[in-house]
Design a protein around this motif. Structure first.
Motif, PDB file in Angstrom:
ATOM      1  N   HIS A  95      -1.833   3.813   7.617  1.00 50.51           N
ATOM      2  CA  HIS A  95      -2.576   3.965   8.877  1.00 50.51           C
ATOM      3  C   HIS A  95      -3.943   3.317   8.796  1.00 50.51           C
ATOM      4  O   HIS A  95      -4.465   2.804   9.796  1.00 50.51           O
ATOM      5  CB  HIS A  95      -2.706   5.449   9.239  1.00 50.51           C
ATOM      6  N   ARG A  96      -4.539   3.285   7.594  1.00 47.44           N
ATOM      7  CA  ARG A  96      -5.840   2.642   7.446  1.00 47.44           C
ATOM      8  C   ARG A  96      -5.715   1.126   7.543  1.00 47.44           C
ATOM      9  O   ARG A  96      -6.541   0.451   8.166  1.00 47.44           O
ATOM     10  CB  ARG A  96      -6.470   3.044   6.111  1.00 47.44           C
ATOM     11  N   TYR A  97      -4.667   0.575   6.941  1.00 46.18           N
ATOM     12  CA  TYR A  97      -4.436  -0.865   7.017  1.00 46.18           C
ATOM     13  C   TYR A  97      -4.132  -1.301   8.440  1.00 46.18           C
ATOM     14  O   TYR A  97      -4.499  -2.404   8.863  1.00 46.18           O
ATOM     15  CB  TYR A  97      -3.304  -1.268   6.080  1.00 46.18           C
TER      16      TYR A  97
ATOM     17  N   PRO B 205       0.837  -1.214   0.000  1.00 43.46           N
ATOM     18  CA  PRO B 205       0.000   0.000   0.000  1.00 43.46           C
ATOM     19  C   PRO B 205       0.867   1.257   0.000  1.00 43.46           C
ATOM     20  O   PRO B 205       2.009   1.244   0.460  1.00 43.46           O
ATOM     21  CB  PRO B 205      -0.776  -0.107   1.313  1.00 43.46           C
ATOM     22  N   ASP B 206       0.306   2.342  -0.498  1.00 40.16           N
ATOM     23  CA  ASP B 206       1.002   3.624  -0.414  1.00 40.16           C
ATOM     24  C   ASP B 206       1.268   3.959   1.050  1.00 40.16           C
ATOM     25  O   ASP B 206       0.470   3.637   1.937  1.00 40.16           O
ATOM     26  CB  ASP B 206       0.153   4.736  -1.038  1.00 40.16           C
TER      27      ASP B 206
ATOM     28  N   ALA C 126       0.947   6.648   2.539  1.00 39.26           N
ATOM     29  CA  ALA C 126      -0.118   7.489   3.093  1.00 39.26           C
ATOM     30  C   ALA C 126      -1.332   6.685   3.531  1.00 39.26           C
ATOM     31  O   ALA C 126      -2.164   7.175   4.315  1.00 39.26           O
ATOM     32  CB  ALA C 126      -0.545   8.534   2.066  1.00 39.26           C
ATOM     33  N   ASP C 127      -1.448   5.454   3.053  1.00 41.30           N
ATOM     34  CA  ASP C 127      -2.609   4.616   3.383  1.00 41.30           C
ATOM     35  C   ASP C 127      -2.320   3.613   4.494  1.00 41.30           C
ATOM     36  O   ASP C 127      -3.230   2.909   4.944  1.00 41.30           O
ATOM     37  CB  ASP C 127      -3.076   3.858   2.142  1.00 41.30           C
TER      38      ASP C 127
END
Length: 292
Positions: free
Chosen positions: A218-220, A212-213, A215-216
């Motif tokens: 934290h969502r994962y 994942p990027d 920036a993403d």
């Protein structure tokens, strides 16, 4: 006093050595960091037909406790261990069922798949090897005292497979504290599937297959414990970005990389400080790690 002096000198030398190593090698001199776990990809798949019972038996015989597998579902709802969404590459389905192209796993019953030879394609020595059900596979792992990195393959083809997989694991005793703490990780290329596993059974350690990027991440981190990318896409910067986040069980996100089959790749990813190395050739990776 002499012992302390020697220890201090050794630490100083290690620190000095690290200054002159490339970033990818710095972690190799950290004697306090555990070496990566070696995970036999689809079992010891360089030596026995992938995703079969002989492959996990071979991994155990070679001294490797972690294996990886792939789970899909038959037409009549049985979970089976196989990588491809078709039966063509790793079985004799074309000969047994010549009029059933394209031979999708989901279009065959468990009884039909049980008739297929899943070993001869690899070597005549494995003629008659069968595609195992997930239940059969888990029982063999338990007998061998092995640990499992389980991939839910193409979950979009099999609605509800997450709950069904967890049920099979529970029935086999794999969702008790001992297994959850150190013997089981569930992963997928589908973030939605991994999130579903986490929601259904939060105690299960989970992993996302991919990169994942930054920036993403934290969502994962809300639903995965590990980010598992191709080793060719990993860098020191990305590794640091992953480690900056804590997963749902409170620990920094871990990283298992795939699929490393040579010494050079092993040294590179070990230098990054990965937690696990998924490989078709576990003894090659083990030998390389011993040189660090």
């Amino acid at each position: 006093m002499h012992t302390r002096a020697v220890a201090a000198l050794a630490a100083a030398l290690a620190a000095a050595t690290a200054l002159f190593l490339p970033t990818s090698e710095v972690r190799a001199v950290d004697a306090h960091r555990p070496q990566p776990m070696v995970v036999a990809h689809r079992g010891a798949s360089a030596y026995a037909p992938e995703n079969t019972l002989p492959a996990i038996d071979k991994a155990a015989a070679l001294g490797f406790s972690w294996v990886e597998n792939d789970v899909q579902r038959t037409k009549d709802g049985e979970l089976v261990v196989i990588h491809d969404t078709t039966l063509k590459r790793t079985t004799n389905v074309e000969q047994v069922f010549p009029g059933r192209a394209p031979w999708k796993v989901k279009d065959f019953t468990a009884a039909e798949i049980a008739r297929l030879d899943a070993g001869s394609w690899f070597s005549p020595a494995f003629a008659g090897t069968r595609v195992p059900t997930l239940g059969q596979y888990m029982r063999r792992l338990e007998r061998n005292h092995e640990k499992l990195l389980l991939e839910i393959k193409k979950p979009e083809l099999y609605p509800g497979i997450e709950a069904q997989t967890l049920k099979v694991l529970a029935n086999g005793g794999w969702l008790d504290h001992r297994h959850l703490a150190s013997r089981l990780i569930v992963q997928s290329f589908s973030a939605g599937s991994v999130r579903t596993v986490h929601e259904l059974k939060p105690a299960v350690r989970t992993a996302f297959l991919g990169r994942p990027d930054k920036a993403d991440l934290h969502r994962y981190a809300a639903f995965v414990d590990l980010i598992n990318p191709s080793y060719r896409t990993l860098s020191a910067d990305y590794m640091a970005a992953v480690r900056a986040h804590r997963g749902p069980h409170g620990a920094p996100l871990g990283v298992f990389v795939w699929t490393v089959n040579d010494a050079a790749g092993t040294r590179t990813v070990a230098g990054y400080g990965v937690d696990g190395i998924i490989t078709n050739k576990p003894e090659v990776v083990r030998a390389a790690l011993k040189t660090l």
